[in-house]
Design a protein around this motif. Structure first.
Motif, PDB file in Angstrom:
ATOM      1  N   TRP A 116       0.845  -1.195   0.000  1.00  0.00           N
ATOM      2  CA  TRP A 116       0.000   0.000   0.000  1.00  0.00           C
ATOM      3  C   TRP A 116       0.882   1.246   0.000  1.00  0.00           C
ATOM      4  O   TRP A 116       1.884   1.310   0.707  1.00  0.00           O
ATOM      5  CB  TRP A 116      -0.898   0.010   1.241  1.00  0.00           C
ATOM      6  CG  TRP A 116      -1.918  -1.076   1.220  1.00  0.00           C
ATOM      7  CD1 TRP A 116      -1.735  -2.384   1.554  1.00  0.00           C
ATOM      8  CD2 TRP A 116      -3.276  -0.954   0.807  1.00  0.00           C
ATOM      9  NE1 TRP A 116      -2.907  -3.089   1.383  1.00  0.00           N
ATOM     10  CE2 TRP A 116      -3.873  -2.237   0.928  1.00  0.00           C
ATOM     11  CE3 TRP A 116      -4.063   0.099   0.344  1.00  0.00           C
ATOM     12  CZ2 TRP A 116      -5.210  -2.479   0.611  1.00  0.00           C
ATOM     13  CZ3 TRP A 116      -5.387  -0.131   0.033  1.00  0.00           C
ATOM     14  CH2 TRP A 116      -5.946  -1.412   0.167  1.00  0.00           C
ATOM     15  N   ASP A 119      -0.621   7.053   0.217  1.00  0.00           N
ATOM     16  CA  ASP A 119      -1.955   7.595  -0.073  1.00  0.00           C
ATOM     17  C   ASP A 119      -3.045   6.555   0.106  1.00  0.00           C
ATOM     18  O   ASP A 119      -4.195   6.773  -0.282  1.00  0.00           O
ATOM     19  CB  ASP A 119      -2.010   8.133  -1.505  1.00  0.00           C
ATOM     20  CG  ASP A 119      -1.061   9.291  -1.712  1.00  0.00           C
ATOM     21  OD1 ASP A 119      -0.809  10.039  -0.740  1.00  0.00           O
ATOM     22  OD2 ASP A 119      -0.560   9.434  -2.835  1.00  0.00           O
ATOM     23  N   ASP A 120      -2.686   5.399   0.662  1.00  0.00           N
ATOM     24  CA  ASP A 120      -3.617   4.300   0.917  1.00  0.00           C
ATOM     25  C   ASP A 120      -4.168   3.681  -0.370  1.00  0.00           C
ATOM     26  O   ASP A 120      -5.315   3.265  -0.433  1.00  0.00           O
ATOM     27  CB  ASP A 120      -4.763   4.756   1.832  1.00  0.00           C
ATOM     28  CG  ASP A 120      -5.182   3.646   2.789  1.00  0.00           C
ATOM     29  OD1 ASP A 120      -4.331   2.804   3.144  1.00  0.00           O
ATOM     30  OD2 ASP A 120      -6.368   3.600   3.161  1.00  0.00           O
ATOM     31  N   ASP A 121      -3.320   3.618  -1.399  1.00  0.00           N
ATOM     32  CA  ASP A 121      -3.670   2.955  -2.653  1.00  0.00           C
ATOM     33  C   ASP A 121      -2.999   1.590  -2.699  1.00  0.00           C
ATOM     34  O   ASP A 121      -1.829   1.449  -2.326  1.00  0.00           O
ATOM     35  CB  ASP A 121      -3.201   3.776  -3.865  1.00  0.00           C
ATOM     36  CG  ASP A 121      -3.998   5.049  -4.052  1.00  0.00           C
ATOM     37  OD1 ASP A 121      -5.207   5.056  -3.726  1.00  0.00           O
ATOM     38  OD2 ASP A 121      -3.412   6.043  -4.513  1.00  0.00           O
TER      39      ASP A 121
END
Length: 188
Positions: A116, A119-121
């Motif tokens: 991950w 940016d929490d992607d």
């Protein structure tokens, strides 16, 4: 198949890889199981893992703020692994393979390792079946440069930190061999 039968097949060194054929799934057709000989493994001792880290150091340096998580996006990772990498590629991770992985996940034997971004992607993920101190890495995908290398390195470190002794990836690719995977006889 029930979970115990599936785990028994994995314990014998077999692994499933479905053939979607015409897209139908007749209930009488058994899921195909395969044997690789030689087997391809990543050794989990510190020296071997340090060698992997050296081989992917540019990836690790470029993405040192990425985080490894386990099974936060289980279904998404499986769905992405099921997509063909190119138009000519077939798909072996069929809906019934997804169901098999879900059943193993519910029993505590299937996990996804995920990278991950800050940016929490979700940048990359792989599917792993665990049995005792062995982890069988089934399939991997990534959507961001460097993410696959970072995922492999961090997954190997996480497996070792949690007492795993074997990381089996079944068959080699030129890339996994460059990363440091080794081939051993099925007997070994």
């Amino acid at each position: 198949m029930d979970v115990e039968t599936i785990l028994g097949l994995y314990a014998q060194g077999l692994f499933p890889m479905d053939d979607p054929g015409d897209g139908s799934e007749p209930p009488s057709r058994e899921l195909p199981w395969w044997i690789a000989d030689p087997r391809t493994v990543f050794e989990l001792d510190e020296t071997s893992r340090a060698a992997v880290r050296r081989r992917v150091r540019r990836s690790l340096n470029a993405r040192d703020d990425w985080q490894l998580r386990v099974s936060d996006a289980f279904d998404e990772v499986i769905a992405r692994c099921a997509q063909p990498r190119s138009p000519q590629d077939g798909v072996w991770l069929t809906p019934r393979m997804h169901r098999l992985y879900r059943a193993l996940h519910a029993a505590g034997h299937a996990h996804t390792f995920e990278i991950w971004t800050p940016d929490d992607d979700l940048a990359a993920g792989l599917i792993s079946i665990t049995l005792g101190r062995a982890a069988m890495l089934e399939s991997m995908w990534h959507r961001v440069p460097h993410a696959g290398n970072v995922l492999v390195s961090k997954t190997l470190d996480a497996l070792a930190a949690n007492g795993f002794e074997l990381c089996d990836i079944q068959t080699a690719t030129p890339h996994t061999l460059r990363l440091g995977a080794v081939q051993i006889s099925r007997t070994d």
